[in-house]
Design a protein around this motif. Structure first.
Motif, PDB file in Angstrom:
ATOM      1  N   GLU A   1     -33.920  18.029  53.224  1.00  0.00           N
ATOM      2  CA  GLU A   1     -34.946  19.070  53.177  1.00  0.00           C
ATOM      3  C   GLU A   1     -34.629  20.075  52.074  1.00  0.00           C
ATOM      4  OE1 GLU A   1     -34.913  20.687  57.108  1.00  0.00           O
ATOM      5  OE2 GLU A   1     -35.676  18.855  57.991  1.00  0.00           O
TER       6      GLU A   1
ATOM      7  N   LEU B   1     -44.463  22.545  60.034  1.00  0.00           N
ATOM      8  CA  LEU B   1     -45.444  23.004  59.046  1.00  0.00           C
ATOM      9  C   LEU B   1     -46.325  24.146  59.551  1.00  0.00           C
ATOM     10  CD1 LEU B   1     -46.560  22.613  56.221  1.00  0.00           C
ATOM     11  CD2 LEU B   1     -48.079  20.859  57.126  1.00  0.00           C
ATOM     12  N   HIS B   2     -46.887  24.015  60.741  1.00  0.00           N
ATOM     13  CA  HIS B   2     -47.802  25.033  61.264  1.00  0.00           C
ATOM     14  C   HIS B   2     -47.096  26.387  61.432  1.00  0.00           C
ATOM     15  CE1 HIS B   2     -51.227  26.745  63.350  1.00  0.00           C
ATOM     16  NE2 HIS B   2     -50.412  27.143  64.322  1.00  0.00           N
TER      17      HIS B   2
ATOM     18  N   ARG C   1     -46.224  27.890  58.010  1.00  0.00           N
ATOM     19  CA  ARG C   1     -47.428  28.427  57.361  1.00  0.00           C
ATOM     20  C   ARG C   1     -47.792  29.786  57.953  1.00  0.00           C
ATOM     21  NH1 ARG C   1     -51.536  24.312  57.545  1.00  0.00           N
ATOM     22  NH2 ARG C   1     -50.746  23.630  55.546  1.00  0.00           N
TER      23      ARG C   1
ATOM     24  N   ALA D   1     -38.866  25.157  62.478  1.00  0.00           N
ATOM     25  CA  ALA D   1     -38.529  23.857  63.049  1.00  0.00           C
ATOM     26  C   ALA D   1     -37.933  23.984  64.450  1.00  0.00           C
ATOM     27  CB  ALA D   1     -37.553  23.118  62.137  1.00  0.00           C
TER      28      ALA D   1
ATOM     29  N   ARG E   1     -36.657  14.069  46.134  1.00  0.00           N
ATOM     30  CA  ARG E   1     -36.326  15.139  47.072  1.00  0.00           C
ATOM     31  C   ARG E   1     -34.933  14.940  47.645  1.00  0.00           C
ATOM     32  NH1 ARG E   1     -36.780  14.339  52.543  1.00  0.00           N
ATOM     33  NH2 ARG E   1     -37.607  12.352  53.190  1.00  0.00           N
TER      34      ARG E   1
ATOM     35  N   PRO F   1     -39.865  19.410  57.811  1.00  0.00           N
ATOM     36  CA  PRO F   1     -40.420  18.417  58.733  1.00  0.00           C
ATOM     37  C   PRO F   1     -41.859  18.771  59.098  1.00  0.00           C
ATOM     38  CG  PRO F   1     -38.521  19.550  59.721  1.00  0.00           C
ATOM     39  CD  PRO F   1     -38.754  20.142  58.380  1.00  0.00           C
ATOM     40  N   GLU F   2     -42.673  17.753  59.288  1.00  0.00           N
ATOM     41  CA  GLU F   2     -44.083  17.973  59.614  1.00  0.00           C
ATOM     42  C   GLU F   2     -44.256  18.840  60.859  1.00  0.00           C
ATOM     43  OE1 GLU F   2     -48.176  15.415  60.403  1.00  0.00           O
ATOM     44  OE2 GLU F   2     -46.348  14.375  59.809  1.00  0.00           O
ATOM     45  N   ILE F   3     -43.381  18.687  61.820  1.00  0.00           N
ATOM     46  CA  ILE F   3     -43.476  19.453  63.065  1.00  0.00           C
ATOM     47  C   ILE F   3     -43.357  20.964  62.817  1.00  0.00           C
ATOM     48  CG2 ILE F   3     -41.004  19.311  63.623  1.00  0.00           C
ATOM     49  CD1 ILE F   3     -41.883  18.903  66.560  1.00  0.00           C
TER      50      ILE F   3
ATOM     51  N   THR G   1     -39.369  21.382  51.122  1.00  0.00           N
ATOM     52  CA  THR G   1     -39.618  20.201  51.936  1.00  0.00           C
ATOM     53  C   THR G   1     -39.221  20.561  53.362  1.00  0.00           C
ATOM     54  OG1 THR G   1     -38.995  18.799  50.082  1.00  0.00           O
ATOM     55  CG2 THR G   1     -39.071  17.760  52.238  1.00  0.00           C
TER      56      THR G   1
END
Length: 183
Positions: free
Chosen positions: A134, A163-164, A167, A8, A127, A159-161, A157
């Motif tokens: 989170e 995710l990459h 991963r 993040a 959640r 934040p979408e920002i 959980t």
């Protein structure tokens, strides 16, 4: 949570607060009776900077969490219950940007049988556990996963920002491209 904070891009000076549940059945005086099935836990907290979390060895984070556990005594539990009673109507959270984690592997949920067999899976209903935004759950494999009883599932959980980047770190980790010290 280390990987989540790193992915993040949380600034190093920001505080990261961990919220987790601790079993108080044997801490309270008198102890809860044997066979009591209701809630027997209270939240505990540990805090450090994002920089400390990402750059220090993972055992340093474990040490901070272990130290926070030493504050769990009968007085803390009773104080928390009083606080809940006085502030419940206002809504109680652990604050902004809190990472909660909790270990459900030994709660017994995965072995409960109401007559039609054990659960297929064990998951939290929300959640928003422990006031966290989170959370991270360590979950047991259910009795339906016969070949997977030695491990556990992790539900995260983030934040979408993030995710990459998260991963990518997990792919490196699972392919053993770097050691644990670089997580």
């Amino acid at each position: 949570m280390r990987g989540v904070v790193k992915a993040a891009g949380v600034p190093g000076h920001e505080k990261v607060k961990f919220a987790y549940s601790i079993n108080v059945r044997k801490l309270v005086k008198p102890p809860l009776p044997v066979g009591y099935w209701g809630n027997g836990c209270v939240p505990m907290y540990a805090q450090l900077s994002a920089k400390e979390l990402v750059e220090n060895p993972i055992w340093e984070t474990a040490k901070v969490i272990k130290k926070s556990k030493s504050n769990a005594r009968d007085e803390y539990v009773r104080s928390f219950i009083d606080f809940q009673e006085l502030n419940y109507a206002k809504g109680i959270t652990a604050g902004k940007g809190v990472s909660g984690f909790t270990d459900w592997r030994h709660l017994g949920h995965s072995t409960v049988d109401f007559g039609w067999g054990g659960p297929v899976t064990v998951l939290p209903l929300s959640r928003h556990l422990l006031g966290s935004v989170e959370p991270c759950f360590f979950l047991p494999y259910s009795s339906a996963n016969a070949g997977s009883k030695d491990g556990f599932k992790v539900l995260i959980t983030l934040p979408e920002i993030a995710l990459h980047a998260f991963r990518q770190d997990m792919e490196k980790f699972t392919s053993l491209q770097f050691g644990l010290s670089s997580l």
